[in-house]
Write a protein that holds these residues in place. Structure first.
Motif, PDB file in Angstrom:
ATOM      1  N   TYR A  70       1.226   4.229 -17.982  1.00  0.00           N
ATOM      2  CA  TYR A  70       1.990   5.244 -17.254  1.00  0.00           C
ATOM      3  C   TYR A  70       3.016   5.913 -18.169  1.00  0.00           C
ATOM      4  O   TYR A  70       3.209   7.132 -18.106  1.00  0.00           O
ATOM      5  CB  TYR A  70       2.684   4.605 -16.046  1.00  0.00           C
TER       6      TYR A  70
ATOM      7  N   GLN B 285      11.264  -0.629 -13.101  1.00  0.00           N
ATOM      8  CA  GLN B 285       9.982   0.073 -13.090  1.00  0.00           C
ATOM      9  C   GLN B 285      10.001   1.117 -14.193  1.00  0.00           C
ATOM     10  O   GLN B 285      11.021   1.757 -14.434  1.00  0.00           O
ATOM     11  CB  GLN B 285       9.760   0.741 -11.729  1.00  0.00           C
TER      12      GLN B 285
ATOM     13  N   TYR C 255      11.730   7.846 -11.254  1.00  0.00           N
ATOM     14  CA  TYR C 255      10.627   7.001 -11.672  1.00  0.00           C
ATOM     15  C   TYR C 255       9.323   7.785 -11.492  1.00  0.00           C
ATOM     16  O   TYR C 255       9.347   8.968 -11.163  1.00  0.00           O
ATOM     17  CB  TYR C 255      10.559   5.741 -10.798  1.00  0.00           C
ATOM     18  N   GLU C 256       8.204   7.088 -11.704  1.00  0.00           N
ATOM     19  CA  GLU C 256       6.853   7.611 -11.485  1.00  0.00           C
ATOM     20  C   GLU C 256       6.470   8.681 -12.513  1.00  0.00           C
ATOM     21  O   GLU C 256       7.067   9.742 -12.585  1.00  0.00           O
ATOM     22  CB  GLU C 256       6.681   8.179 -10.072  1.00  0.00           C
ATOM     23  N   SER C 257       5.425   8.366 -13.269  1.00  0.00           N
ATOM     24  CA  SER C 257       5.022   9.238 -14.370  1.00  0.00           C
ATOM     25  C   SER C 257       4.735  10.659 -13.919  1.00  0.00           C
ATOM     26  O   SER C 257       5.156  11.628 -14.561  1.00  0.00           O
ATOM     27  CB  SER C 257       3.795   8.651 -15.084  1.00  0.00           C
TER      28      SER C 257
ATOM     29  N   ASP D 254       5.755  12.223 -11.201  1.00  0.00           N
ATOM     30  CA  ASP D 254       6.976  12.888 -10.739  1.00  0.00           C
ATOM     31  C   ASP D 254       7.779  13.387 -11.941  1.00  0.00           C
ATOM     32  O   ASP D 254       8.350  14.480 -11.909  1.00  0.00           O
ATOM     33  CB  ASP D 254       7.824  11.932  -9.902  1.00  0.00           C
TER      34      ASP D 254
END
Length: 257
Positions: free
Chosen positions: A46, A85, A99-101, A103
């Motif tokens: 990720y 995370q 967070y979150e690739s 996003d």
């Protein structure tokens, strides 16, 4: 460890991702005034997706390595975001953290006016899957860039000129990650087809301009040549090319004896 095997598996990792993160595709129209901050670790598929997009958008970022067992920057992620995370990005220019690739990738496109398409659905799952395969291709050597090793903390962050798909740059980034050494990553992607290939072949056959992207131009003007990785250590005033020499330097200066 065999140097040949090390390089070969790193090349395989790039091939499994179709050499994404080699070229500056559609550079961001805006550059952040303050460096973006990315908390990540090299072996994460990720995190790899975000680093690929940084190359394609020609954006620099301050890397804070957070390998498994790391104690230097992982607590900061917990404090700022509330959970462990990765990747976790902070943009001091807008006060945004997320967070979150995907996003993060979407945010970079929207905020800095990039035009690289964000994959969705099956294409997104395939990208993650091939990123994992690329990580596992390095597993025969102990999954480099995953676990923390004891090191001496530098007073100032290092600087690394690199592009994500570069097999030799990956070897250096893995060591920087394992030693939890913060560094300013200067995205040095190729901007023209004449940039393709090793420097010796590229310069002799294509004979095109070397400074085809923002940071490649700096390398040409600063060193007279363009290749990656290129390390700058402001703590010792050392500047050097060649991954093997850089790794030996990092181990000698920063790895705990």
């Amino acid at each position: 460890m065999s140097r040949t095997l090390d390089v070969t598996t790193s090349v395989l990792a790039s091939q499994l991702r179709g050499w994404r993160g080699s070229m500056v595709q559609k550079p961001a129209r805006k550059q952040p005034e303050q460096p973006l901050q990315l908390y990540e670790f090299e072996a994460s598929p990720y995190c790899r997706l975000v680093r690929e997009r940084l190359t394609e958008l020609d954006l620099d970022v301050m890397i804070y390595p957070c390998p498994q067992g790391g104690k230097r920057f992982r607590p900061t992620v917990k404090k700022l975001g509330g959970k462990q995370q990765y990747p976790f990005m902070v943009d001091p220019n807008t006060g945004t953290s997320l967070y979150e690739s995907y996003d993060i990738i979407r945010y970079l496109n929207e905020t800095y006016e990039g035009k690289v398409r964000n994959p969705t659905g099956l294409r997104r799952k395939l990208a993650v899957g091939m990123g994992l395969a690329a990580t596992l291709s390095r597993a025969m050597l102990g999954l480099r860039g995953f676990k923390a090793r004891t090191s001496n903390s530098p007073e100032k962050p290092l600087e690394l000129y690199s592009f994500e798909a570069s097999p030799f740059s990956r070897l250096v980034r893995e060591v920087l990650c394992e030693l939890e050494l913060p560094y300013l990553l200067h995205s040095t992607g190729k901007a023209r087809m004449s940039d393709i290939g090793p420097p010796e072949m590229r310069d002799k056959i294509f004979k095109g301009p070397k400074g085809t992207s923002r940071n490649r131009k700096f390398l040409e003007e600063h060193t007279g040549q363009v290749q990656v990785p290129y390390l700058i250590d402001p703590n010792t005033d050392v500047e050097m090319y060649e991954s093997a020499k850089i790794i030996a330097y990092l181990e000698n200066v920063y790895a705990a004896k």
